[in-house]
Design a protein around this motif. Sequence first.
Motif, PDB file in Angstrom:
ATOM      1  N   ASP A 104       0.697  -1.126  -0.160  1.00 29.05           N
ATOM      2  CA  ASP A 104       0.219  -0.066  -0.124  1.00 29.05           C
ATOM      3  C   ASP A 104       0.816   1.311   0.010  1.00 29.05           C
ATOM      4  OD1 ASP A 104      -2.206  -1.426  -0.165  1.00 29.05           O
ATOM      5  OD2 ASP A 104      -2.653  -1.362   2.276  1.00 29.05           O
ATOM      6  N   ASP A 105       1.891   1.272   0.785  1.00 28.98           N
ATOM      7  CA  ASP A 105       2.811   2.377   0.912  1.00 28.98           C
ATOM      8  C   ASP A 105       3.374   2.458  -0.681  1.00 28.98           C
ATOM      9  OD1 ASP A 105       2.177   2.701   3.389  1.00 28.98           O
ATOM     10  OD2 ASP A 105       3.963   1.682   4.159  1.00 28.98           O
ATOM     11  N   ASP A 106       3.824   1.550  -1.134  1.00 33.08           N
ATOM     12  CA  ASP A 106       4.405   1.765  -2.436  1.00 33.08           C
ATOM     13  C   ASP A 106       3.588   1.928  -3.654  1.00 33.08           C
ATOM     14  OD1 ASP A 106       6.629   0.555  -1.812  1.00 33.08           O
ATOM     15  OD2 ASP A 106       6.433  -1.416  -2.395  1.00 33.08           O
ATOM     16  N   LEU A 107       2.292   1.632  -3.472  1.00 32.25           N
ATOM     17  CA  LEU A 107       1.114   2.081  -4.463  1.00 32.25           C
ATOM     18  C   LEU A 107       0.889   3.602  -4.057  1.00 32.25           C
ATOM     19  CD1 LEU A 107      -1.464  -0.837  -4.133  1.00 32.25           C
ATOM     20  CD2 LEU A 107       0.331  -0.344  -6.070  1.00 32.25           C
ATOM     21  N   LEU A 108       0.920   4.160  -3.008  1.00 30.78           N
ATOM     22  CA  LEU A 108       0.666   5.548  -2.733  1.00 30.78           C
ATOM     23  C   LEU A 108       1.597   6.420  -3.283  1.00 30.78           C
ATOM     24  CD1 LEU A 108      -0.766   5.221   0.938  1.00 30.78           C
ATOM     25  CD2 LEU A 108      -2.108   6.109  -1.087  1.00 30.78           C
ATOM     26  N   ALA A 109       3.112   5.752  -3.234  1.00 30.27           N
ATOM     27  CA  ALA A 109       4.177   6.548  -3.530  1.00 30.27           C
ATOM     28  C   ALA A 109       3.954   6.858  -5.126  1.00 30.27           C
ATOM     29  CB  ALA A 109       5.405   6.096  -3.253  1.00 30.27           C
ATOM     30  N   MET A 110       3.591   5.734  -5.905  1.00 25.72           N
ATOM     31  CA  MET A 110       3.435   5.767  -7.372  1.00 25.72           C
ATOM     32  C   MET A 110       2.272   6.818  -7.716  1.00 25.72           C
ATOM     33  SD  MET A 110       4.242   1.799  -8.758  1.00 25.72           S
ATOM     34  CE  MET A 110       2.694   1.453  -8.080  1.00 25.72           C
ATOM     35  N   LEU A 111       1.405   6.737  -6.900  1.00 28.26           N
ATOM     36  CA  LEU A 111       0.162   7.508  -7.262  1.00 28.26           C
ATOM     37  C   LEU A 111       0.520   8.979  -7.134  1.00 28.26           C
ATOM     38  CD1 LEU A 111      -2.873   7.592  -7.806  1.00 28.26           C
ATOM     39  CD2 LEU A 111      -3.281   7.639  -5.255  1.00 28.26           C
ATOM     40  N   LYS A 112       1.264   9.181  -5.769  1.00 24.00           N
ATOM     41  CA  LYS A 112       1.820  10.675  -5.661  1.00 24.00           C
ATOM     42  C   LYS A 112       2.622  11.025  -6.808  1.00 24.00           C
ATOM     43  CE  LYS A 112       3.718  13.526  -2.096  1.00 24.00           C
ATOM     44  NZ  LYS A 112       4.433  13.682  -0.931  1.00 24.00           N
ATOM     45  N   GLU A 113       3.550  10.201  -7.306  1.00 23.60           N
ATOM     46  CA  GLU A 113       4.499  10.566  -8.420  1.00 23.60           C
ATOM     47  C   GLU A 113       3.609  10.882  -9.669  1.00 23.60           C
ATOM     48  OE1 GLU A 113       7.474   7.755  -9.193  1.00 23.60           O
ATOM     49  OE2 GLU A 113       7.929   7.481  -7.191  1.00 23.60           O
ATOM     50  N   TYR A 165       0.603  12.261  -9.796  1.00 26.53           N
ATOM     51  CA  TYR A 165      -0.088  13.268  -9.435  1.00 26.53           C
ATOM     52  C   TYR A 165       1.116  14.568  -9.701  1.00 26.53           C
ATOM     53  CZ  TYR A 165      -2.301  17.312  -7.059  1.00 26.53           C
ATOM     54  OH  TYR A 165      -2.570  18.461  -6.772  1.00 26.53           O
ATOM     55  N   VAL A 166       2.063  14.450  -9.199  1.00 28.83           N
ATOM     56  CA  VAL A 166       3.262  15.416  -9.204  1.00 28.83           C
ATOM     57  C   VAL A 166       3.596  15.648 -10.981  1.00 28.83           C
ATOM     58  CG1 VAL A 166       5.391  15.909  -8.825  1.00 28.83           C
ATOM     59  CG2 VAL A 166       3.998  15.207  -6.999  1.00 28.83           C
ATOM     60  N   ARG A 167       3.777  14.667 -11.586  1.00 24.66           N
ATOM     61  CA  ARG A 167       3.978  14.438 -12.913  1.00 24.66           C
ATOM     62  C   ARG A 167       2.905  15.326 -13.895  1.00 24.66           C
ATOM     63  NH1 ARG A 167       6.038   8.937 -14.285  1.00 24.66           N
ATOM     64  NH2 ARG A 167       5.707   8.404 -12.345  1.00 24.66           N
ATOM     65  N   GLY A 168       1.699  15.318 -13.176  1.00 23.80           N
ATOM     66  CA  GLY A 168       0.609  15.684 -14.074  1.00 23.80           C
ATOM     67  C   GLY A 168      -0.135  14.750 -14.905  1.00 23.80           C
ATOM     68  N   GLU A 169       0.280  13.410 -14.505  1.00 24.84           N
ATOM     69  CA  GLU A 169      -0.604  12.366 -15.192  1.00 24.84           C
ATOM     70  C   GLU A 169      -2.200  12.219 -14.969  1.00 24.84           C
ATOM     71  OE1 GLU A 169       1.702   8.810 -14.874  1.00 24.84           O
ATOM     72  OE2 GLU A 169       3.540   9.705 -15.804  1.00 24.84           O
ATOM     73  N   ILE A 170      -2.319  12.451 -13.774  1.00 25.88           N
ATOM     74  CA  ILE A 170      -3.600  12.581 -13.239  1.00 25.88           C
ATOM     75  C   ILE A 170      -4.220  13.902 -12.467  1.00 25.88           C
ATOM     76  CG2 ILE A 170      -3.635   9.968 -12.863  1.00 25.88           C
ATOM     77  CD1 ILE A 170      -3.023  10.420  -9.979  1.00 25.88           C
ATOM     78  N   SER A 171      -5.194  14.077 -12.685  1.00 29.96           N
ATOM     79  CA  SER A 171      -5.964  15.300 -11.821  1.00 29.96           C
ATOM     80  C   SER A 171      -6.144  15.295 -10.455  1.00 29.96           C
ATOM     81  CB  SER A 171      -7.351  15.812 -12.532  1.00 29.96           C
ATOM     82  OG  SER A 171      -8.122  14.940 -11.864  1.00 29.96           O
ATOM     83  N   GLU A 172      -6.208  16.348  -9.771  1.00 29.70           N
ATOM     84  CA  GLU A 172      -6.314  16.380  -8.358  1.00 29.70           C
ATOM     85  C   GLU A 172      -7.487  15.490  -7.768  1.00 29.70           C
ATOM     86  OE1 GLU A 172      -6.475  19.377  -4.410  1.00 29.70           O
ATOM     87  OE2 GLU A 172      -6.482  20.083  -6.415  1.00 29.70           O
ATOM     88  N   GLU A 173      -8.605  15.639  -8.569  1.00 33.14           N
ATOM     89  CA  GLU A 173      -9.800  14.691  -8.049  1.00 33.14           C
ATOM     90  C   GLU A 173      -9.452  13.157  -8.283  1.00 33.14           C
ATOM     91  OE1 GLU A 173     -13.260  15.811 -10.350  1.00 33.14           O
ATOM     92  OE2 GLU A 173     -12.765  17.997 -10.147  1.00 33.14           O
ATOM     93  N   GLU A 174      -8.886  12.941  -9.520  1.00 31.87           N
ATOM     94  CA  GLU A 174      -8.385  11.653  -9.736  1.00 31.87           C
ATOM     95  C   GLU A 174      -7.333  10.997  -8.575  1.00 31.87           C
ATOM     96  OE1 GLU A 174      -7.978  10.014 -14.082  1.00 31.87           O
ATOM     97  OE2 GLU A 174      -7.100  11.976 -13.648  1.00 31.87           O
ATOM     98  N   TYR A 175      -6.744  11.799  -8.113  1.00 34.08           N
ATOM     99  CA  TYR A 175      -5.634  11.454  -7.019  1.00 34.08           C
ATOM    100  C   TYR A 175      -6.173  11.409  -5.646  1.00 34.08           C
ATOM    101  CZ  TYR A 175      -1.916  12.107  -3.351  1.00 34.08           C
ATOM    102  OH  TYR A 175      -1.164  12.117  -2.550  1.00 34.08           O
TER     103      TYR A 175
END
Length: 82
Positions: free
Chosen positions: A51-60, A62-72
Motif C-alpha cells: 500500500d505504501d508503494d502504491l501511494l508513492a506511485m500515485l503521488k508521483e 499526480y506530481v508529474r501531471g498524469e492525473i488530476s487532483e480529483e483522480e488523485y
Amino acid sequence: MMFARGAYGIGRCLSGGFFGPWHMMIGLGLLIAIAAVIILLVRKNKATGNDDDLLAMLKERYVRGEISEEEYINKRNTLTRR
C-alpha cells in the motif's frame, strides 16, 4: 547412557514412557502454531508495504501531471480505505 536405545531411548517415548506419543504430538502442534503465526505476520507486513508503494506511485503520477487532483484524491481514498 541416557540417550541410548533402551529404557530411556526412543522405544520408551513411543511406548508410553513420559507422556507416550502425546508429548511428540504436543511438540509438533506447537511448532505448527509458531510457524502459522510467523507466516501470518510476514504476510501482513508485505501487504502493508504494498500500500505504501502504491501511494508513492500515485503521488508521483499526480506530481508529474498524469492525473488530476480529483483522480488523485479518489484513488488515494480507495487505497487507504482497505
